[in-house]
Every structure is written in C-alpha cells, then in structure tokens.
Scaffold this motif. Structure first.
Motif, short mmCIF file in Angstrom:
data_model
loop_
_atom_site.label_atom_id
_atom_site.label_comp_id
_atom_site.label_asym_id
_atom_site.label_seq_id
_atom_site.Cartn_x
_atom_site.Cartn_y
_atom_site.Cartn_z
N ILE A 74 -35.51 1.79 -93.75
CA ILE A 74 -35.42 0.69 -92.56
C ILE A 74 -35.28 1.43 -91.27
N THR A 75 -35.16 2.74 -91.15
CA THR A 75 -35.04 3.40 -89.69
C THR A 75 -36.26 3.25 -89.28
N ASP A 76 -37.40 3.12 -89.90
CA ASP A 76 -38.87 3.22 -89.45
C ASP A 76 -39.21 1.91 -88.91
N HIS A 77 -38.18 0.88 -88.72
CA HIS A 77 -38.58 -0.47 -88.09
C HIS A 77 -37.19 -0.76 -87.33
N LEU A 78 -36.84 0.18 -86.74
CA LEU A 78 -35.27 -0.16 -85.84
C LEU A 78 -35.50 -1.44 -84.87
N THR A 79 -36.20 -1.17 -83.95
CA THR A 79 -36.47 -2.28 -82.84
C THR A 79 -36.91 -3.56 -83.35
N GLN A 80 -37.67 -3.60 -84.44
CA GLN A 80 -38.38 -4.86 -84.84
C GLN A 80 -37.20 -5.57 -85.70
N THR A 81 -36.37 -4.81 -86.65
CA THR A 81 -35.53 -5.42 -87.20
C THR A 81 -34.50 -6.01 -86.47
N LEU A 82 -33.92 -5.12 -85.63
CA LEU A 82 -32.80 -5.45 -84.79
C LEU A 82 -33.20 -6.75 -83.96
N THR A 83 -34.44 -6.68 -83.36
CA THR A 83 -34.82 -7.86 -82.51
C THR A 83 -34.80 -9.18 -83.32
N PHE A 84 -35.37 -9.08 -84.51
CA PHE A 84 -35.64 -10.19 -85.50
C PHE A 84 -34.15 -10.87 -85.96
#
Length: 517
Positions: free
Chosen positions: A351-361
């Motif tokens: 999950i850390t490889d997609h930090l900003t995308q996951t957080l924004t969604f």
C-alpha cells in the motif's frame, strides 16, 4: 435540571483500568462507550485530549507525506499546501468538535440524527473503518521496513504480521490505555527525533529539479494534504467526546496546537526537510540508516503511539457497522484483531507504493461526510431549524434511512472520486475532487431535506426531559432526576441515553439494548 457552573464542578480525575482489580471498570474501559453517550464520570481532562492527539499526530506517516511532497515538488510547495490545509481544518474542526464534546457523541451517533438515520449511518461507519484500516496498513509497512533495515534476515511477511498484531493488546482497554502509553512515550519520541535530525544535518540536502511554487504544483500537493484534513476532523471529533462541555473553548485551543498544528505544520515540514537530507521519503528506512538502533527504537515508539489511534478508531467503526447491520455485538476489542489482520494484508500488497493516490481517493469520501455533518449542523439546525435543538441517536426515535445525507454522501463521492481517480482535469483532479465533494455534500443535504432535523425523527418522540439539548455543563445529566432504571438490566442509565422499547410500551431500556432487539 440544575444549571451548574464550572466553579461547582470538582476536578475530573481520569479513570483508568490500570492498577485496579475492579472487573466492571476494566469492562467499561475496554468497551469505551462505543455505542453510547459518554457519561460524566468517564470524561477526561483537556490535557488528556492533548496528549492523545499529540500521539496521533506524531506518526511517521506525517513525516512520509511531507517527505514525498518535498521530494517531488520542493519545500516551498509543501509549506504553502500545509498552510492552506491548516486554515481550512481549524474552523471546521472547531464546529464539529463543539457538538461532539457538548453532546458526548462520537461522529457515528452524531450522524444518525443529522441526516443519515439509524441504518443509513452504518455506511459512514464502513467508510470510517476503511480509512483507519488504510492508515494502519501504512504504519505497519513503515514499522516493518525499519526493522528490516536493521535486521535483514526475517522475511518481510513475518515482520508485517508481527508489527500488525503487536498493537492489539496495547489497545484492548481503549482511551485509558491509550492515554497511559502516549504520556510515557513522549520523551522517547522527542529524544529520538532530535537524534535523527542531528544525524540528517550532517548530510547535504538534495535539490528538487524544476521545483517552483505555482498552482500546477500546489493543487496536486493540496489534494493529498486535504485528504488528511478530513481524517483529522473526524479523529478529533471522536476523541473530543471525552471532554466535558464546559471545557470546549480550552479543548479547541489545545487541538489547534497539539493536533492540527503538529499534524499540518510542524511534522510534515520536518519530514520534508529530513527527506531532502536523507534522499528518501520513507522514515522507517532512513531513520535506521542515519542512527542505527536509536532510529529503530524511535520508529517503533512512534508507530506504536499512532497505531493505537488507528486501531482504536478502526475497531470502533467496525463494531458499529456490524452491530447495526447484523444485530450482533461482539464488542470493540474483538475487532482489534480484525483491524490487525487487515493492516497485515494491506502492508503485504504494498500500500505504501500508492500513498498519495490512496490517500486522495479516501479523502473524497471523508470530506463528503464532513460536508454533510457541517451542512446539517450549521445550515439546517441553525438557519432552518424548526425549534428543536437536540440531536437524536436512539433507534426507536429515528428513521432507518436518511436519504438527504445518504444522497449527498454517495452523489458527491462518485463525482469527486471519479475526478480524483482519473485526474480530471490534469493533475488537479485530486484536489478538485476533494473540494467538490466537500462543497456538494452540504448543498445536496440541505436541498433534499424537506423537514430539517425533524425529518430524521420517527413518529415516536422522546419526552422533553429525555432530550439532550446540549447543556452547557454535562454534569447536569448526572443527578437522580436525570436517570431512569433499565427494565432489563436494572441499572441506572441517563434519560438522554434511554428509550421506550418497544415504542410506546412504557418499558424503559437503555438505548444500547434497544439496538440489539
């Protein structure tokens, strides 16, 4: 009821499960009023709120977020986005916190009576649970990476499992245990952070190619930071229910510093600075690289501190969702294990490889929820209210589905989520998606509400003395005149936390018992 003032109230002494053989006290601490209003005797001093929020803010996630923005867009962009986020977060947090502390409700109980209904609010609990599990996955991965940087022999999957499950026993007794751990780990956190910063200072800072301050850099960064705003508004609201109503002004001052100030100004800025010196946005790795064992201890302490908040709120939300939909109540502690297992899975899949995308969604859904809450509290109840000031949370007095708020949540989330997921338009999609969800949600809520606030009440209405209109002093609800006896358990419960079940039967039960029928 008597209108008591602060001068007549004795100082609150925070109750704790520690160093006691009182079984009932331990059970009370473990459940921590997951589905009820917090009674006066379980209220805590404002300093306890400050310590808890400081612990939640001082996570390596805050460092990682600041580090990633600094490495991709530069420090000036980071500072501007953090300042804007703080300015937005402070007034909205104060509004929501004023109501949760004044009415001793968490955000789930508050959502029931301001637009979602009894069953409809279960969807907000599901979104909330997903959010905290997401954060638990991030923090689990960062902690495991720190241990792996020191000892490479254990496989990563085993480290993920250990770091995910070790938090479960540390969170068993809720806010009492959390306060104790946060209080005594502060010195270790501060010393470790200073040590890491000193070692980082010995390395030259790297320069970010093409870094400048403009809307093309600030808005994408603000999208990720604003997602954190929604999280913190709801987090603070849930913890502020343990603060007595008369302490709200003081609590808001503490929140602006120990919570929002640390989370949106201090720590992300330090994280950006450290990332530029270390050449990495992952504090779990560079802390150990810079200081060895000291860095590892610092990361472990930091992560255990913040994971307590993640697991506490995640288990609270899951307990609410399951009890609301399946009529079973295994209790909040049972879902701590579920939270740990889900955090392990998220860390395992990267999950850390997609930090900003996951957080924004995820931020789109959270800001939509915040928008419905603020819209109901400010517009409906204040400007359009029909003379009623109490917010209902008891099942017999609520409709099952509140379509105004549910329509607002889903409508604004779908539009904002699509913009964030597919970057519509361009790189501004994350920011515009969150901003649009936050604006659309209250507009839709107010537009669809035919009868403000009262539309959420069922045909049966509680007697006037059984309604909590948000007393200035919540000790008003502790006297014998403010209590009734539960017909099932025989215990004395607050009138504002009791109901007739079945409706109009004259049989008084606690609201929590009525939910299981």
């Amino acid at each position: 009821m008597a209108n008591l003032t602060d001068s007549t109230e004795e100082p609150i002494k925070a109750r704790s499960f520690l160093f006691t053989r009182d079984k009932s006290l331990g059970e009370e601490a473990s459940e921590d009023y997951a589905g009820r209003k917090v009674p006066y005797h379980w209220k805590r001093p404002v300093r306890s709120l400050g310590i808890t929020l400081f612990g939640a803010a001082t996570s390596v996630f805050a460092f990682a977020l600041g580090g990633q923005i600094a490495l991709t867009s530069g420090m000036p962009t980071l500072l501007v986005s953090l300042a804007i986020a703080f300015i937005i977060a402070l007034p909205v947090t104060a509004i929501v916190m004023w109501h949760t502390a004044g009415r001793s409700m968490d955000t789930d109980l508050l959502s029931r009576g301001i637009g979602y209904g009894y069953r409809g609010s279960a969807f907000t609990a599901l979104v909330y649970a997903a959010n905290w599990v997401m954060y638990a996955g991030f923090e689990t991965a960062y902690l495991a990476s720190a241990i792996h940087a020191q000892w490479q022999s254990p496989p990563m999957w085993l480290l993920y499992l250990i770091t995910a499950m070790i938090v479960v026993p540390l969170n068993w007794f809720g806010i009492s245990q959390m306060h104790w751990v946060q209080k005594w780990s502060i010195p270790l956190f501060v010393v470790g952070l200073v040590w890491v910063m000193i070692e980082a200072l010995r390395r030259p800072a790297i320069s970010v190619v093409g870094a400048h301050v403009g809307w093309d850099t600030v808005l994408p960064a603000l999208g990720a930071v604003l997602a954190n705003v929604g999280v913190w508004i709801l987090l603070i609201a849930d913890f502020s229910r343990f603060v007595r109503a008369s302490d709200r002004p003081k609590a808001i001052a503490v929140v602006s510093t120990a919570g929002l100030g640390m989370n949106f100004i201090v720590l992300p800025t330090v994280g950006g600075w450290l990332a530029l010196h270390a050449g990495s946005a992952n504090p779990g790795s560079y802390a150990v690289t810079l200081t060895g064992t000291v860095g590892l201890i610092w990361v472990v302490v930091t992560q255990l501190r913040v994971q307590e908040a993640n697991y506490y709120l995640g288990s609270l939300a899951m307990s609410t969702f399951v009890s609301r939909n399946f009529r079973i109540r295994p209790g909040r502690p049972a879902f701590l294990t579920v939270t740990g297992l889900l955090a392990f899975v998220l860390a395992l899949v990267g999950i850390t490889d997609h930090l900003t995308q996951t957080l924004t969604f995820m931020g789109v859904f959270l800001m939509a929820w915040v928008g419905t809450i603020v819209g109901s509290l400010i517009v409906e109840q204040r400007a359009l209210r029909n003379g009623e000031t109490w917010i209902e949370h008891r099942r017999p007095y609520l409709v099952s589905w509140g379509w105004p708020a549910l329509s607002a949540l889903f409508g604004s989330s779908v539009i904002g989520g699509a913009m964030a997921l597919w970057n519509i338009p361009n790189t501004y999609g994350g920011f515009l998606g969150i901003a649009l969800a936050a604006v659309l949600a209250p507009v839709i809520t107010v537009t669809f509400a035919k009868h403000p606030i009262t539309a959420m009440h069922a045909d049966t209405v509680p007697p006037e003395s059984w309604r909590d209109g948000g007393a200035t002093v919540d000790r008003d609800l502790t006297g014998p005149d403010a209590h009734v006896t539960c017909a099932v358990t025989g215990e004395s419960v607050m009138k504002v936390d009791a109901c007739e079940w079945p409706p109009n039967s004259g049989r008084t039960v606690s609201a929590r018992l009525a939910e299981t029928k």
